[in-house]
Write an enzyme that holds these catalytic residues in place. Structure first.
Site, PDB file in Angstrom:
ATOM      1  N   LYS A  19       0.781  -0.988   0.053  1.00 29.94           N
ATOM      2  CA  LYS A  19      -0.130  -0.079   0.068  1.00 29.94           C
ATOM      3  C   LYS A  19       0.850   1.078  -0.004  1.00 29.94           C
ATOM      4  O   LYS A  19       1.823   1.263   0.561  1.00 29.94           O
ATOM      5  CB  LYS A  19      -0.742  -0.043   1.394  1.00 29.94           C
ATOM      6  CG  LYS A  19      -1.927   0.891   1.453  1.00 29.94           C
ATOM      7  CD  LYS A  19      -2.684   1.168   2.559  1.00 29.94           C
ATOM      8  CE  LYS A  19      -4.076   1.911   2.796  1.00 29.94           C
ATOM      9  NZ  LYS A  19      -4.713   1.730   4.313  1.00 29.94           N
ATOM     10  N   SER A  60      -9.450   1.829   3.061  1.00 28.43           N
ATOM     11  CA  SER A  60      -8.766   2.325   2.129  1.00 28.43           C
ATOM     12  C   SER A  60      -7.783   1.603   1.212  1.00 28.43           C
ATOM     13  O   SER A  60      -7.230   2.136   0.545  1.00 28.43           O
ATOM     14  CB  SER A  60      -8.047   3.527   2.861  1.00 28.43           C
ATOM     15  OG  SER A  60      -7.150   3.127   3.895  1.00 28.43           O
ATOM     16  N   SER A  76      -9.652  -0.771   7.241  1.00 32.42           N
ATOM     17  CA  SER A  76      -9.018  -0.575   5.869  1.00 32.42           C
ATOM     18  C   SER A  76      -8.476  -1.937   5.281  1.00 32.42           C
ATOM     19  O   SER A  76      -7.991  -1.802   4.148  1.00 32.42           O
ATOM     20  CB  SER A  76      -8.179   0.376   6.041  1.00 32.42           C
ATOM     21  OG  SER A  76      -8.900   1.727   5.677  1.00 32.42           O
TER      22      SER A  76
HETATM   23  N1  GLN Z   1     -13.033   4.281   6.723  1.00 27.05           N
HETATM   24  C1  GLN Z   1     -12.255   4.596   7.704  1.00 27.05           C
HETATM   25  C2  GLN Z   1     -11.829   5.999   7.706  1.00 27.05           C
HETATM   26  O1  GLN Z   1     -12.164   6.562   6.768  1.00 27.05           O
HETATM   27  C3  GLN Z   1     -10.990   3.641   8.096  1.00 27.05           C
HETATM   28  C4  GLN Z   1      -9.912   3.994   7.440  1.00 27.05           C
HETATM   29  C5  GLN Z   1      -8.756   3.118   7.536  1.00 27.05           C
HETATM   30  O2  GLN Z   1      -8.900   2.113   8.145  1.00 27.05           O
HETATM   31  N2  GLN Z   1      -7.628   3.586   7.306  1.00 27.05           N
HETATM   32  O3  GLN Z   1     -11.247   6.492   8.510  1.00 27.05           O
END
Ligand code: GLN
Length: 490
Positions: free
Chosen positions: A84, A159, A183
């Protein structure tokens, strides 16, 4: 034999060690696969083809030396991976899917990446994401959205959407993602693969570009639990460079995969089956729980009454930490810089105005507000108190059960654009994944069926450092089912 790009980490590792395939051939097959499908998916921000081929050749030499000496190579030697683009990679752009870091090239590897490189794993490239990890659909990437390989009109989740889409489509045998509020697990669920969010502190965060430091954790996305075990083995363990990394010894995760879960007590939290869930998700998850019962697990109803406060708690703590962490992007130290007329403050303002996307700005404003004088007690301090209550809820149920089972997400992959203009609807997608990060627990997402032709994920949540238990439950389930073997049509 299947095509080389279809091999799991476990299969590839075995064939590489026996020299039945070469890392160069495997890496080339993955690069060809990327070339064939990534035009449709946009799972990669950067592909490092030449460097990957060089690393593969080096891995082949190491594998040959082991074969010659009769010794065992590390299990990931010569296995290709995607990382990532929120994790620092030495000499390879690390953009965080943000204009702010579009040109940033780190001079060091994140510890998790370094540990994989030490095994001679091969870096194929960097995966797309929501800018700085903020989002649930990968639509918040400053560059382009990633598409779901099961239906390219839909999001892959986020994400770590680029990582999940790549692994699902065979454009990488495994990937490293990060999970602050879901994410890793939610994109794994949306793309029909397996994703593990380890216990907070199990994997060093050194070199992970910070979003919300008390919640962030690195983990694997792969085809099955056995593959996740191999990757976690490589990246877990104490790191003096991360003060929050745990000193606990790292167990043998693969040895934990006994395939026996007879007598294990699994809790089903009623609050995770409340309204707002797709009927198809509910069906698949309920059927999966029956399957676990048929494998010998004892299913118990449990209650986590603070669940309803998790979303509000998370969306105060995460933005608060983000507003502090992202203060470093001032156009002076590194990254994008918008100078022009005016003084330092104006340059800083312009830099942040143009460098950050709308969701990141929203989070910074929410966080700065929650931390500001007069509101700190009402919001941030209150959220920290709720955090303690949520932790205590979990501690209490883990006196009664060995692990929890729930859906990963109330919905399956949704159409691109459907929730992009409605932040609250987007935030609600994370309702079942956020509590785990708030409490610092490990959790796993495994495919457990389809709803309207789209993958559904089952979440397994364990107490602190229960990764061996979670991996074994998942492995037992995967030995008895073949949801994880279904591949998208792309
Ligand atoms: N969707 C959640 C956020 O926007 C989690 C994102 C993540 O785990 N990086 O914060």
């Amino acid at each position: 034999m299947p095509e080389l790009w279809q091999l799991s980490v476990t299969e590839a590792s075995r064939l590489l060690a026996r020299r039945e395939i070469s890392s160069v051939a495997l890496t080339d097959a993955c690069l060809d696969r990327i070339a064939a499908v990534d035009g449709r998916l946009s799972a990669y921000i950067t592909v490092t083809a030449d460097a990957a081929r060089r690393q593969a050749a080096a891995a082949d030499r190491r594998l040959a030396a082991h074969r010659h000496a009769g010794s065992r190579p590390d299990p990931l030697t010569g296995v290709p991976m995607q990382v990532k683009d929120l994790l620092c990679t030495n000499g390879v752009p690390t953009t965080c899917a943000s204009r702010m870091l579009a040109e940033y090239v780190p001079v060091y590897d994140a510890t998790a990446v370094a540990r994989l490189r030490a095994q001679d794993a091969v870096l194929l490239g960097k995966g797309n994401l929501d800018e700085f990890g903020m989002g649930s659909s990968t639509e918040n990437s400053a560059f382009f959205p990633t598409r779901n390989p099961w239906d390219t009109a839909r999001v892959p989740g986020g994400s770590s959407g680029g990582s999940a889409a790549a692994v699902a489509a065979g454009a990488a045998p495994f990937a490293l993602g990060t999970d602050t509020g879901g994410s890793i697990r939610q994109p794994a669920a949306f793309c029909g693969i397996t994703g593990l969010k380890p216990t907070y502190g199990r994997v060093s965060r050194y070199g992970l570009v910070a979003y919300a430091s008390s919640l962030d954790q690195i983990g694997p996305l792969a085809r099955d639990a056995a593959d996740c075990a191999l990757v976690l083995q490589a990246i877990a363990g104490h790191d003096p460079r991360d003060a929050t990394s745990l000193p606990d010894a790292v167990p043998d995760y693969t040895a934990a995969l006994t395939g026996d879960i007879a007598g294990l007590r699994l809790g089903v939290p009623g609050e995770y089956f409340a309204g707002g869930m797709d009927a198809g998700v509910r069906n698949s998850v309920t059927t999966a729980i029956d399957k676990l019962a048929s494998l010998g697990a004892e299913i118990r109803e449990v209650s986590l009454p603070t669940t309803e406060y998790a979303l509000a708690c998370y969306y105060i703590i995460a933005p608060s930490e983000c507003s502090a962490n992202l203060a470093r992007y001032d156009g002076v130290k590194y990254g994008y810089s918008h100078q022009g007329d005016g003084d330092l403050w104006q340059a800083m303002e312009r830099t942040r105005q143009h460098g950050f996307g709308p969701e990141v700005k929203r989070r910074i404003m929410l966080g700065a507000f929650a931390l500001s004088s007069g509101y700190y007690d009402a919001y941030y301090r209150k959220a920290q108190q709720v955090r303690t209550l949520i932790r205590q809820d979990f501690t209490r149920v883990f006196n009664e059960v060995d692990a929890l089972v729930s859906p990963v997400s109330p919905v399956v992959a949704f159409p691109i654009g459907e929730r992009a203009d409605d932040p609250l609807r987007m935030y609600l997608v994370d309702i079942y994944t956020l509590p785990v990060n708030i409490a610092g627990l490990p959790a796993l997402s495994i495919p457990c069926g389809f709803a309207d032709g789209l993958p559904v994920g089952l979440q397994l949540i364990g107490p602190h450092l229960a990764e061996p238990t979670l991996l074994n439950i998942a492995h037992s389930y995967q030995q008895a089912t073949d949801w994880h073997r279904q591949r998208p049509p792309v």
